[in-house]
Design a protein around this motif. Structure first.
Motif, PDB file in Angstrom:
ATOM      1  N   THR A 190       7.872  -4.486 -34.517  1.00  0.00           N
ATOM      2  CA  THR A 190       6.812  -3.633 -34.364  1.00  0.00           C
ATOM      3  C   THR A 190       7.093  -2.869 -32.972  1.00  0.00           C
ATOM      4  N   ARG A 191       7.221  -1.561 -33.288  1.00  0.00           N
ATOM      5  CA  ARG A 191       7.277  -0.675 -31.992  1.00  0.00           C
ATOM      6  C   ARG A 191       6.433   0.227 -31.527  1.00  0.00           C
ATOM      7  N   ASP A 192       6.020   0.402 -30.213  1.00  0.00           N
ATOM      8  CA  ASP A 192       4.949   1.309 -29.990  1.00  0.00           C
ATOM      9  C   ASP A 192       5.528   2.368 -29.498  1.00  0.00           C
ATOM     10  N   VAL A 193       5.057   3.554 -29.980  1.00  0.00           N
ATOM     11  CA  VAL A 193       5.574   4.887 -29.594  1.00  0.00           C
ATOM     12  C   VAL A 193       4.635   5.695 -29.181  1.00  0.00           C
ATOM     13  N   PRO A 194       4.520   7.020 -28.588  1.00  0.00           N
ATOM     14  CA  PRO A 194       3.633   7.757 -28.470  1.00  0.00           C
ATOM     15  C   PRO A 194       2.904   8.660 -29.593  1.00  0.00           C
ATOM     16  N   LEU A 195       1.492   8.842 -29.446  1.00  0.00           N
ATOM     17  CA  LEU A 195       1.071   9.804 -30.837  1.00  0.00           C
ATOM     18  C   LEU A 195       1.545  11.294 -30.701  1.00  0.00           C
ATOM     19  N   PRO A 196       2.385  11.645 -31.660  1.00  0.00           N
ATOM     20  CA  PRO A 196       2.613  13.026 -31.826  1.00  0.00           C
ATOM     21  C   PRO A 196       1.353  13.951 -31.368  1.00  0.00           C
ATOM     22  N   PRO A 197       1.424  15.322 -30.725  1.00  0.00           N
ATOM     23  CA  PRO A 197       0.431  15.921 -30.411  1.00  0.00           C
ATOM     24  C   PRO A 197      -0.169  16.596 -31.779  1.00  0.00           C
ATOM     25  N   ASP A 198       0.535  16.675 -32.755  1.00  0.00           N
ATOM     26  CA  ASP A 198      -0.033  17.366 -34.162  1.00  0.00           C
ATOM     27  C   ASP A 198      -0.526  16.245 -34.907  1.00  0.00           C
ATOM     28  N   SER A 199      -0.572  14.870 -34.644  1.00  0.00           N
ATOM     29  CA  SER A 199      -1.199  13.910 -35.476  1.00  0.00           C
ATOM     30  C   SER A 199      -2.635  13.966 -35.844  1.00  0.00           C
ATOM     31  N   ALA A 200      -3.631  14.285 -34.842  1.00  0.00           N
ATOM     32  CA  ALA A 200      -4.756  14.362 -35.080  1.00  0.00           C
ATOM     33  C   ALA A 200      -5.105  15.636 -35.842  1.00  0.00           C
ATOM     34  N   SER A 201      -4.457  16.734 -35.947  1.00  0.00           N
ATOM     35  CA  SER A 201      -4.941  17.885 -36.817  1.00  0.00           C
ATOM     36  C   SER A 201      -4.313  17.560 -38.123  1.00  0.00           C
ATOM     37  N   TRP A 202      -2.945  16.807 -38.069  1.00  0.00           N
ATOM     38  CA  TRP A 202      -2.702  16.707 -39.755  1.00  0.00           C
ATOM     39  C   TRP A 202      -3.544  15.339 -40.284  1.00  0.00           C
ATOM     40  N   TRP A 203      -4.191  14.595 -39.796  1.00  0.00           N
ATOM     41  CA  TRP A 203      -4.807  13.614 -40.337  1.00  0.00           C
ATOM     42  C   TRP A 203      -6.494  13.883 -40.525  1.00  0.00           C
ATOM     43  N   GLY A 204      -6.658  14.905 -39.583  1.00  0.00           N
ATOM     44  CA  GLY A 204      -8.156  15.283 -39.607  1.00  0.00           C
ATOM     45  C   GLY A 204      -8.878  14.553 -38.702  1.00  0.00           C
ATOM     46  N   THR A 205      -8.452  13.831 -37.796  1.00  0.00           N
ATOM     47  CA  THR A 205      -9.110  13.144 -36.856  1.00  0.00           C
ATOM     48  C   THR A 205      -8.393  12.316 -35.661  1.00  0.00           C
ATOM     49  N   GLY A 206      -8.980  12.413 -34.512  1.00  0.00           N
ATOM     50  CA  GLY A 206      -8.235  11.835 -33.437  1.00  0.00           C
ATOM     51  C   GLY A 206      -8.437  10.290 -33.594  1.00  0.00           C
ATOM     52  N   ARG A 207      -9.448   9.744 -33.919  1.00  0.00           N
ATOM     53  CA  ARG A 207      -9.734   8.311 -34.408  1.00  0.00           C
ATOM     54  C   ARG A 207      -8.569   7.885 -35.255  1.00  0.00           C
ATOM     55  N   LEU A 208      -7.303   7.498 -34.788  1.00  0.00           N
ATOM     56  CA  LEU A 208      -6.491   6.907 -35.936  1.00  0.00           C
ATOM     57  C   LEU A 208      -5.355   6.185 -35.123  1.00  0.00           C
ATOM     58  N   VAL A 209      -4.777   5.373 -35.796  1.00  0.00           N
ATOM     59  CA  VAL A 209      -3.286   4.564 -35.507  1.00  0.00           C
ATOM     60  C   VAL A 209      -2.452   5.116 -36.699  1.00  0.00           C
ATOM     61  N   GLU A 210      -1.205   5.831 -35.976  1.00  0.00           N
ATOM     62  CA  GLU A 210      -0.516   6.341 -37.256  1.00  0.00           C
ATOM     63  C   GLU A 210       0.884   5.569 -37.276  1.00  0.00           C
ATOM     64  N   PHE A 211       1.394   5.156 -38.421  1.00  0.00           N
ATOM     65  CA  PHE A 211       2.440   4.223 -38.572  1.00  0.00           C
ATOM     66  C   PHE A 211       3.468   4.622 -39.353  1.00  0.00           C
ATOM     67  N   VAL A 212       4.724   4.176 -39.148  1.00  0.00           N
ATOM     68  CA  VAL A 212       5.803   4.396 -40.185  1.00  0.00           C
ATOM     69  C   VAL A 212       6.589   3.475 -40.259  1.00  0.00           C
ATOM     70  N   ALA A 213       6.948   2.793 -41.382  1.00  0.00           N
ATOM     71  CA  ALA A 213       7.980   1.722 -41.787  1.00  0.00           C
ATOM     72  C   ALA A 213       9.105   2.350 -42.251  1.00  0.00           C
ATOM     73  N   TYR A 214      10.310   2.368 -41.433  1.00  0.00           N
ATOM     74  CA  TYR A 214      11.685   3.155 -41.268  1.00  0.00           C
ATOM     75  C   TYR A 214      12.769   2.150 -41.213  1.00  0.00           C
TER      76      TYR A 214
END
Length: 288
Positions: A190-214
């Motif tokens: 599990t790798r912690d990374v900064p939240l991209p600036p566009d994430s809140a607008s993309w997901w419709g809320t700033g109350r989030l934890v975005e994740f990607v399995a890669y």
């Protein structure tokens, strides 16, 4: 060797002349540029990139639309930069952007779905969103999914070995993502990374934890890309994958390639030939 960049809304803050100078500098340093842009043709970021390409009148810039959430797009850029260190040519690297996107499992733990419009939200989910403390697990890629975040109902994850990148916003505990989801998806790290600036607008809320399995192992990425048939573009001469050269836009043939299954059972280091270095331009997409 190519420079791989993610063109984001931040680039619109630059003057057209300044942005043009940056692209020219990348072309002089690396020969070719692969630019990942939003999928909407009317998006101002994508239109800006097409304007720059037209001003240069050069077929050394590939504009590749990718329909991914912000963190997944940033991870895809990182993967392509790793592959730019190998012997893959620019035409193959540009085509790899589309190919490798199939292997990204991207979602978010959301504190609200009231403004989520990227995936379908049933009326019941909107009502549950009004309950304080209720969190939702949403997947946007490769298949849409929305459900209450619960250990008894997990979204389907990858069938191959991955690492999990986690970007935490505010107001939501990442414990479910790092714990229950990571365990269910059998992620190796599990790798912690900064939240991209566009994430809140993309997901419709700033109350989030975005994740990607890669896929984190460049050796496995290289194997995935080189398992696909390669052809030579009859117009510009680049070696490409897919049915179109993404630099000169010439059709290569009528066959549509589909992603091959990942068969590597471990992420141990693989030996591949390397040359040059990747560009640092656009690194802000994952590091800022």
């Amino acid at each position: 060797m190519s420079s791989v960049i993610a063109v984001t809304a931040d680039d619109l803050a630059l003057s057209l002349e300044h942005h043009l100078m940056r692209i020219v500098a990348s072309l002089e340093a690396y020969g070719h540029v692969v630019a990942l842009v939003p999928p909407d043709p009317a998006d101002p970021v994508r239109r800006r990139m097409h304007t720059l390409r037209a001003a240069l009148d050069a077929d050394r810039v590939a504009i590749v639309p990718v329909d991914l959430p912000p963190l997944a797009g940033a991870l895809l850029v990182e993967q392509l930069r790793q592959l730019a260190n190998t012997d893959l040519g620019p035409g193959v690297l540009a085509g790899a952007a589309r190919l490798l996107s199939h292997y990204l499992y991207s979602g978010a733990l959301l504190g609200s779905v009231a403004k989520l419009d990227r995936i379908d939200v049933p009326v019941g989910a909107h009502l549950k969103s009004l309950v304080p403390g209720r969190h939702f697990a949403a997947l946007a890629h490769p298949e849409p999914y929305l459900g209450v975040a619960d250990v008894t109902a997990m979204p389907s994850g990858p069938s191959f070995l991955t690492q999990l990148a986690v970007a935490t916003g505010h107001g939501v505990d990442p414990g479910w993502v790092k714990g229950a989801l990571a365990q269910a998806w059998r992620t190796q790290f599990t790798r912690d990374v900064p939240l991209p600036p566009d994430s809140a607008s993309w997901w419709g809320t700033g109350r989030l934890v975005e994740f990607v399995a890669y896929i984190a192992d460049v050796g496995v990425l290289y194997q995935v890309v080189t398992s696909v048939r390669r052809d030579t573009c009859g117009w510009c001469g680049l070696e490409v994958i897919g049915d179109q050269c993404l630099f000169c836009s010439a059709k290569v043939d009528g066959r549509v390639r589909t992603p091959q299954p990942v068969v590597v059972a471990s992420n141990s280091g693989s030996s591949i030939r390397s040359s040059g270095s990747t560009s640092s331009s656009g690194r802000r997409a994952i590091e800022r």
